[in-house]
Design a protein around this motif. Structure first.
Motif, PDB file in Angstrom:
ATOM      1  N   ARG A 114       0.746  -1.476  -0.563  1.00 13.20           N
ATOM      2  CA  ARG A 114      -0.307  -0.154   0.015  1.00 13.20           C
ATOM      3  C   ARG A 114       1.057   1.326   0.325  1.00 13.20           C
ATOM      4  O   ARG A 114       1.788   1.482   0.784  1.00 13.20           O
ATOM      5  N   HIS A 142       0.667   5.438   0.858  1.00 14.40           N
ATOM      6  CA  HIS A 142      -0.354   6.579   2.145  1.00 14.40           C
ATOM      7  C   HIS A 142      -0.304   8.061   2.216  1.00 14.40           C
ATOM      8  O   HIS A 142       0.438   7.733   1.152  1.00 14.40           O
ATOM      9  N   SER A 188      -0.730  -0.025  -4.173  1.00 13.11           N
ATOM     10  CA  SER A 188      -1.587   0.448  -4.579  1.00 13.11           C
ATOM     11  C   SER A 188      -2.218   1.590  -2.828  1.00 13.11           C
ATOM     12  O   SER A 188      -1.871   1.340  -1.716  1.00 13.11           O
ATOM     13  N   CYS A 240      -3.863   3.046   0.641  1.00 15.11           N
ATOM     14  CA  CYS A 240      -4.084   2.699   0.983  1.00 15.11           C
ATOM     15  C   CYS A 240      -5.430   3.066   1.965  1.00 15.11           C
ATOM     16  O   CYS A 240      -5.884   3.645   0.859  1.00 15.11           O
ATOM     17  N   ARG A 241      -6.315   1.988   2.134  1.00 22.60           N
ATOM     18  CA  ARG A 241      -8.277   2.582   1.969  1.00 22.60           C
ATOM     19  C   ARG A 241      -8.089   2.854   2.997  1.00 22.60           C
ATOM     20  O   ARG A 241      -9.719   3.107   2.861  1.00 22.60           O
ATOM     21  N   LYS A 242      -7.122   2.725   4.078  1.00 28.95           N
ATOM     22  CA  LYS A 242      -7.639   3.830   4.898  1.00 28.95           C
ATOM     23  C   LYS A 242      -7.527   5.925   4.987  1.00 28.95           C
ATOM     24  O   LYS A 242      -8.748   6.538   4.892  1.00 28.95           O
ATOM     25  N   ARG A 251      -6.900   6.440   2.051  1.00 25.20           N
ATOM     26  CA  ARG A 251      -7.406   7.010   0.759  1.00 25.20           C
ATOM     27  C   ARG A 251      -6.409   7.730   0.078  1.00 25.20           C
ATOM     28  O   ARG A 251      -7.005   9.198   0.148  1.00 25.20           O
TER      29      ARG A 251
END
Ligand SMILES: [Zn+2]
Length: 251
Positions: free
Chosen positions: A212, A214, A244, A246-248, A250
């Protein structure tokens, strides 16, 4: 002493103090000597000459600053436009002072560039000696327009004072500035969205062992030591390195 001369003397002192090359105490003393000579009926020595005689400044420093002043007073060419690179980046060179007095002229140049279809504008600030909020507003209005058309307005070669003006106005989070022309021209290769996240310029960070990437302030980076962090210039650079988002945080 004519008004013009008096103002020039005064301004030189002000600039020397602002640039940190002379203390206001020294300027006051030199101005006092100047006044005294005048009162005694003599020809007033130049402020610069007094400071040189007193070993406060070298003649070179005085000459350089008077040169800058000439540019600032518009006695030298202050604006020019040239095109560089295959992607047609319009380089706008601005010299001297960019303040209220030049705001309108610069805004007109931007308008003309936009009307001619140039949405990639690089402002060469190497000869810029002074920038204030009026000067900034000459181009701020065109940044959104340029970005909406897939381009941008970027800057390079700002002196510390001008950079400080941008920082103070909070524009450092919004406007890309570079030290050298080459890196600035290269930055036009990517759309500005690749550098921005939620309306401001982001710093994209990852760790070698992670998939990830960030934003620099993502909580998941809290326990990561600085030396383990890998920085990416843009989101595209991070994706190209196989990371890719980070989902946290974003980015
Ligand atoms: Zn994150």
């Amino acid at each position: 002493m004519s008004k013009r001369v008096r103002e020039t003397y005064h301004r030189l002192g002000e600039i020397l103090v602002r640039k940190g090359v002379a203390k206001s105490k020294h300027i006051d003393e030199a101005l006092r000597e100047q006044r005294q000579t005048l009162n005694e009926g003599g020809d007033a020595p130049k402020l610069g000459d007094i400071l040189v005689k007193r070993n406060i400044l070298s003649p070179t420093v005085i000459r350089e600053i008077l040169e800058e002043q000439k540019v600032g007073r518009g006695e030298k060419r202050v604006m020019s436009i040239s095109l560089r690179g295959s992607d047609e980046v319009a380089v706008l060179e601005i010299g001297g002072r960019l303040d209220e007095s030049k705001q309108e002229r610069v805004a007109k140049v931007f308008e003309r560039l936009m009307n001619r279809g140039f949405c990639r504008v690089l402002v060469d600030c190497r000869q810029l000696v002074y920038l204030d909020s009026h000067g900034v507003s000459a181009f701020v209005a065109y940044i959104d327009e340029a970005r909406a058309r897939g381009g941008d307005v970027k800057f390079f070669g700002l002196n510390p004072d001008a950079q400080f003006t941008l920082d103070r106005l909070g524009l450092n989070a919004y406007i890309q500035t570079f030290e050298a022309e080459g890196e600035a021209v290269r930055a036009f290769e990517l759309p500005i969205d690749e550098y921005m996240s939620r309306g401001s310029l982001g710093e994209y960070v990852s760790i070698d062992t992670q998939k990830r990437f960030h934003l620099s302030y993502c909580p998941s980076l809290e326990s990561v030591a600085d030396e383990d962090k890998v920085y990416f210039e843009s989101k595209k650079h991070a994706r190209d390195a196989g990371k890719s988002a980070c989902r946290k945080c974003r980015p």
